[in-house]
Design a protein around this motif. Structure first.
Motif, PDB file in Angstrom:
ATOM      1  N   ARG A 265      -2.887  -2.403  18.213  1.00 17.66           N
ATOM      2  CA  ARG A 265      -2.210  -4.030  18.784  1.00 17.66           C
ATOM      3  C   ARG A 265      -0.839  -4.171  17.990  1.00 17.66           C
ATOM      4  NH1 ARG A 265      -7.604  -5.172  16.819  1.00 17.66           N
ATOM      5  NH2 ARG A 265      -6.534  -5.760  15.039  1.00 17.66           N
ATOM      6  N   THR A 266      -0.485  -3.723  17.528  1.00 19.64           N
ATOM      7  CA  THR A 266       0.631  -3.488  16.887  1.00 19.64           C
ATOM      8  C   THR A 266       1.910  -3.414  17.153  1.00 19.64           C
ATOM      9  OG1 THR A 266      -0.052  -4.101  14.360  1.00 19.64           O
ATOM     10  CG2 THR A 266       1.975  -3.190  14.576  1.00 19.64           C
ATOM     11  N   SER A 267       1.343  -1.646  17.822  1.00 18.91           N
ATOM     12  CA  SER A 267       2.514  -1.211  18.297  1.00 18.91           C
ATOM     13  C   SER A 267       2.397  -1.661  20.213  1.00 18.91           C
ATOM     14  CB  SER A 267       1.781   0.201  18.858  1.00 18.91           C
ATOM     15  OG  SER A 267       1.129   0.300  20.163  1.00 18.91           O
ATOM     16  N   LYS A 268       1.714  -2.571  21.005  1.00 18.98           N
ATOM     17  CA  LYS A 268       1.905  -3.274  21.863  1.00 18.98           C
ATOM     18  C   LYS A 268       2.971  -4.454  21.409  1.00 18.98           C
ATOM     19  CE  LYS A 268      -2.923  -2.126  24.196  1.00 18.98           C
ATOM     20  NZ  LYS A 268      -3.798  -2.890  24.713  1.00 18.98           N
ATOM     21  N   VAL A 269       3.047  -5.197  20.404  1.00 14.11           N
ATOM     22  CA  VAL A 269       3.578  -6.233  19.712  1.00 14.11           C
ATOM     23  C   VAL A 269       5.282  -5.456  19.986  1.00 14.11           C
ATOM     24  CG1 VAL A 269       4.146  -8.072  18.547  1.00 14.11           C
ATOM     25  CG2 VAL A 269       1.970  -7.596  19.322  1.00 14.11           C
ATOM     26  N   GLY A 270       5.133  -4.739  19.307  1.00 13.70           N
ATOM     27  CA  GLY A 270       6.825  -4.248  18.798  1.00 13.70           C
ATOM     28  C   GLY A 270       7.270  -2.676  18.867  1.00 13.70           C
ATOM     29  N   GLY A 271       6.056  -1.883  19.647  1.00 13.87           N
ATOM     30  CA  GLY A 271       6.402  -1.044  20.062  1.00 13.87           C
ATOM     31  C   GLY A 271       5.644  -0.053  19.125  1.00 13.87           C
ATOM     32  N   VAL A 272       5.781   1.990  19.281  1.00 12.96           N
ATOM     33  CA  VAL A 272       5.540   2.761  18.571  1.00 12.96           C
ATOM     34  C   VAL A 272       6.199   3.141  17.549  1.00 12.96           C
ATOM     35  CG1 VAL A 272       3.685   3.381  20.268  1.00 12.96           C
ATOM     36  CG2 VAL A 272       6.057   4.810  20.249  1.00 12.96           C
ATOM     37  N   ASP A 273       7.411   3.138  18.044  1.00 12.39           N
ATOM     38  CA  ASP A 273       8.350   3.172  16.864  1.00 12.39           C
ATOM     39  C   ASP A 273       7.956   1.676  15.619  1.00 12.39           C
ATOM     40  OD1 ASP A 273       9.317   1.456  18.843  1.00 12.39           O
ATOM     41  OD2 ASP A 273      10.756   1.720  18.480  1.00 12.39           O
ATOM     42  N   ALA A 274       7.933   0.770  15.658  1.00 12.54           N
ATOM     43  CA  ALA A 274       7.634  -0.233  14.636  1.00 12.54           C
ATOM     44  C   ALA A 274       6.568  -0.130  14.461  1.00 12.54           C
ATOM     45  CB  ALA A 274       8.213  -1.922  15.459  1.00 12.54           C
ATOM     46  N   ALA A 275       4.867   0.201  15.028  1.00 10.04           N
ATOM     47  CA  ALA A 275       3.871   0.391  14.818  1.00 10.04           C
ATOM     48  C   ALA A 275       3.961   1.082  13.498  1.00 10.04           C
ATOM     49  CB  ALA A 275       2.583   0.706  15.944  1.00 10.04           C
ATOM     50  N   GLY A 276       5.521   2.192  13.345  1.00  9.03           N
ATOM     51  CA  GLY A 276       5.243   3.201  12.870  1.00  9.03           C
ATOM     52  C   GLY A 276       5.849   3.173  11.867  1.00  9.03           C
ATOM     53  N   ARG A 277       6.374   2.485  11.693  1.00  5.42           N
ATOM     54  CA  ARG A 277       7.619   1.794  10.527  1.00  5.42           C
ATOM     55  C   ARG A 277       6.228   0.887   9.869  1.00  5.42           C
ATOM     56  NH1 ARG A 277      11.437  -0.775  13.309  1.00  5.42           N
ATOM     57  NH2 ARG A 277      10.732  -2.800  12.410  1.00  5.42           N
ATOM     58  N   VAL A 278       5.708   0.338  10.586  1.00  2.56           N
ATOM     59  CA  VAL A 278       4.294  -0.729   9.454  1.00  2.56           C
ATOM     60  C   VAL A 278       3.083   0.714   8.816  1.00  2.56           C
ATOM     61  CG1 VAL A 278       2.280  -1.583  10.273  1.00  2.56           C
ATOM     62  CG2 VAL A 278       3.859  -2.523  11.170  1.00  2.56           C
ATOM     63  N   ALA A 279       3.001   1.579   9.676  1.00  2.00           N
ATOM     64  CA  ALA A 279       2.054   2.533   8.724  1.00  2.00           C
ATOM     65  C   ALA A 279       2.459   3.182   8.097  1.00  2.00           C
ATOM     66  CB  ALA A 279       1.391   3.468   9.778  1.00  2.00           C
ATOM     67  N   ASP A 280       4.002   3.765   8.503  1.00  3.96           N
ATOM     68  CA  ASP A 280       4.514   4.251   6.889  1.00  3.96           C
ATOM     69  C   ASP A 280       4.422   2.668   5.681  1.00  3.96           C
ATOM     70  OD1 ASP A 280       5.362   6.825   7.032  1.00  3.96           O
ATOM     71  OD2 ASP A 280       7.529   6.392   6.585  1.00  3.96           O
ATOM     72  N   ALA A 281       5.364   2.020   5.700  1.00  8.58           N
ATOM     73  CA  ALA A 281       5.668   1.020   4.379  1.00  8.58           C
ATOM     74  C   ALA A 281       3.743   0.673   4.445  1.00  8.58           C
ATOM     75  CB  ALA A 281       5.406  -0.231   5.464  1.00  8.58           C
ATOM     76  N   ALA A 282       2.439   0.950   5.215  1.00  9.32           N
ATOM     77  CA  ALA A 282       1.208   0.575   4.480  1.00  9.32           C
ATOM     78  C   ALA A 282       1.455   2.159   3.567  1.00  9.32           C
ATOM     79  CB  ALA A 282       0.183   1.069   5.573  1.00  9.32           C
ATOM     80  N   LEU A 283       1.232   3.147   3.871  1.00  7.18           N
ATOM     81  CA  LEU A 283       0.881   4.182   3.219  1.00  7.18           C
ATOM     82  C   LEU A 283       2.056   4.375   2.259  1.00  7.18           C
ATOM     83  CD1 LEU A 283      -0.932   5.987   3.759  1.00  7.18           C
ATOM     84  CD2 LEU A 283      -0.743   4.863   5.371  1.00  7.18           C
ATOM     85  N   ASP A 284       3.053   3.479   1.876  1.00  8.40           N
ATOM     86  CA  ASP A 284       4.528   4.577   1.084  1.00  8.40           C
ATOM     87  C   ASP A 284       3.716   4.233  -0.340  1.00  8.40           C
ATOM     88  OD1 ASP A 284       6.702   4.513  -0.333  1.00  8.40           O
ATOM     89  OD2 ASP A 284       7.412   2.473  -0.343  1.00  8.40           O
ATOM     90  N   GLY A 285       3.734   4.869  -1.073  1.00  4.75           N
ATOM     91  CA  GLY A 285       2.692   4.968  -2.530  1.00  4.75           C
ATOM     92  C   GLY A 285       1.622   5.416  -3.260  1.00  4.75           C
TER      93      GLY A 285
END
Length: 609
Positions: free
Chosen positions: A61-81
């Motif tokens: 759902r996130t990728s459909k709004v902002g693209g797979v690159d933006a969804a990837g940033r969200v996933a990376d930030a979510a896993l950070d730390g």
């Protein structure tokens, strides 16, 4: 091959779209909402891998709004730390199965009150801890447990959802309050089966007390000190920093310093994150067996069977960096050499008719088990994965005295074949790629994949820090569902792939070959992660520099390599021939192995005699 790439930054070999630009200030709210939802789904998945698809759907759902690159940033930030914490929770959850008999489940839950609930809310079993909690009373129905009326209704609804087998509701964690009390309890509601296979709901209560023995669990998993464990206990029980300081008679600043130390060790970003991690660890350990199953090393030999599969006897290749690599061969031992590359699924075995055909055609098929799979040691951290694997293939060919080989490769293994051909000039006579993956260059290429493949590969490119958890959780899910169930779920977009499971020869080959990837006691999550990240780096120049001819067999229902994307990218490589195979998907080779061997033949020396 001439350079016919679409307009891109050729010097560095990187697409301007590959690294997403920073988000706009106006996207801050949407970013935080998406991040919070993904974090929640990630923690859910860490505790219960059966919730993996819900995590995928949030990301989609996130990728459909902002693209797979933006969804990837969200996933990376979510896993950070959080990666270390989530990894430990996942390991704990993976130690036990939620689907065991009700009698066994009740008897094994010794530290916490537990009930078994049938359809309609009747309580059919209760453990000793629950009897102590209820002062010896034996409740007959959920309504007799003493919870507030509104919470009793909520519990009834959750039990109904679990017993109705709603997707993603195999296990639910909820808060509940007793009538006349403000103190909350945590209830874990999960599926259990009786000896007749009937579904029941196992309800386990934490009572929001500190379970006996949980200090040792926290110390083992997070390496907390005694003082830090007491801080965690207080936070878990709902006390604020000020309340902790007042009750302990210590300065507020001291308590806050201890909380910061705990957050750092656990890998949590906030007290809410910390409590979620503690609840997850407690949740995973509440229904634990007394001991985890003993670890077993993979065997050096896989037995054959009466239906035609030959035994696999792995041999060892020692490398100068201290690693060891397994390999084996089948077919005609004196035949024409074919190097087979096994896909990131680790499919090292062929269907028995294909193995027999290799012998009949005079083919000597050589299979190297790549780093991180089976007993082969992984590539060291910080070293180029593609270069190491290509070097391993070259060393194996050198050890066997091969001066000319044809390569048959699956999926993104095409990059290994292309690099090997350039690394050892004259060695590779030709390459046949089945359901090959080409070097993607745009987020839109990922957007055209099916959701499961898009989730893994797009995150391999845009969120590599998140990928180890994504892969490990996926393998825990595969272990829960079984190989067939996992393939049916992940490759549902390719009816051709799913139908292949009905072929007993193909099914046996997939099950047997993938033992180097997943068993009850082993998973090649490190190897798969390394391969996925390697495959999503730009290897356009490697394929462009390949001196050997390349022939691709591509299916029209491949969920990972959509035909329109393959055609678009292949147009930039004049040395690559593309042949479309109707009604074939990602497992094209296992359906069309005769065709694949036919296409290998022109790259082989004529048969002797």
């Amino acid at each position: 091959m001439r350079d016919e790439r679409p307009p891109r930054a050729r010097a560095g070999g990187r697409d301007e779209l590959e690294t997403p630009s920073p988000r706009d200030a106006g996207d801050e709210v949407a970013w935080n909402v998406a991040r919070a939802e993904i974090i929640e789904r990630i923690y859910d998945t860490a505790v219960d891998p059966l919730k993996y698809e819900a995590m995928v759907d949030v990301w989609v759902r996130t990728s459909k709004v902002g693209g797979v690159d933006a969804a990837g940033r969200v996933a990376d930030a979510a896993l950070d730390g959080r990666a270390g914490t989530l990894d430990r929770l996942l390991d704990e959850a993976g130690r036990w199965s939620p689907l065991v008999s009700t009698e066994a489940m009740v008897s094994e839950v010794r530290r916490n009150p537990a009930w078994v609930v049938a359809r309609g809310g009747a309580i059919v079993a209760i453990n000793e801890a629950a009897l102590r909690l209820l002062n010896g009373a034996r409740p007959r129905h959920i309504a007799d447990l003493g919870y507030a009326p509104e919470d009793t209704g909520l519990l009834s609804s959750v039990v109904h959802e679990v017993l109705s087998a709603r997707p993603g509701r195999n296990a639910v964690t909820m808060r509940i309050r007793r009538q006349g009390s403000e103190r909350a309890e945590i209830l874990r509601v999960s599926v259990a089966r009786d000896d007749a296979g009937q579904r029941h709901a196992l309800v386990v209560s934490s009572e929001l007390t500190w379970p006996a023995g949980f200090d040792e669990e926290l110390a083992r998993v997070f390496e907390l000190t005694e003082a830090e464990i007491r801080i965690v206990e207080a936070l878990y029980l709902g006390q604020s920093a000020a309340e902790i300081a007042a009750r302990r008679g210590t300065a507020l600043a001291t308590v806050r310093t201890q909380i910061r130390s705990v957050l750092q060790k656990v890998g949590a970003h906030s007290q809410a994150d910390l409590v979620r991690a503690v609840v997850g660890l407690m949740d995973a350990s509440m229904t634990a067996a007394d001991e985890a199953p003993p670890a077993r090393l993979l065997p050096g030999t896989l037995e054959g069977d009466a239906e035609g599969l030959e035994p696999i006897e792995f041999r060892r290749l020692d490398r100068p960096d201290g690693r060891g690599i397994d390999w084996y061969e089948f077919g005609d031992p004196t035949g024409r050499p074919v190097l087979y590359m096994h896909l990131d699924y680790g499919l090292v075995a062929w269907p028995s008719p294909a193995e027999a055909e290799a012998r009949r055609r005079g083919l000597r098929v050589i299979v190297m088990v790549r780093p991180g799979y089976g007993r082969s040691d992984p590539v060291p951290r910080g070293v180029d994965h593609l270069e190491v694997c290509a070097g391993d293939y070259a060393a194996l060919c050198g050890t066997l005295g091969l001066d000319r080989v044809a390569v048959l490769c699956l999926g993104a293994d095409l990059r290994f074949a292309a690099r090997l051909a350039a690394l050892v000039p004259g060695l590779v006579s030709g390459i046949v790629g089945c359901a090959a993956q080409l070097p993607w260059s745009k987020p839109e290429h990922y957007a055209r994949m099916d959701k499961w493949q898009r989730f893994v590969l797009a995150n391999a490119r845009y969120a590599p820090r998140a990928l180890p958890f994504i892969v490990k959780a996926g393998m825990h899910l595969a272990r829960r569902l079984g190989r067939d169930g996992f393939i049916r779920l992940v490759n549902a977009g390719s009816p051709a792939d799913v139908a292949l499971l009905e072929d007993p020869e193909v099914r046996r080959a997939i099950h047997r070959g993938s033992v180097v990837t997943l068993t009850d006691s082993f998973m090649a999550d490190r190897g798969f992660t390394d391969e996925a990240i390697s495959s999503e780096r730009d290897w356009y120049d490697i394929l462009s520099a390949c001196p050997a001819p390349v022939h691709l067999l591509q299916g029209d229902t491949d969920p990972q390599a959509p035909l329109d994307v393959i055609r678009e990218i292949a147009a930039g490589f004049p040395g690559v021939a593309l042949e479309v195979v109707p009604d074939a998907g990602q497992f094209l080779f296992f359906k069309e192995w005769r065709l694949a061997l036919d296409r290998v033949e022109p790259f082989l020396a004529p048969r002797r005699g």
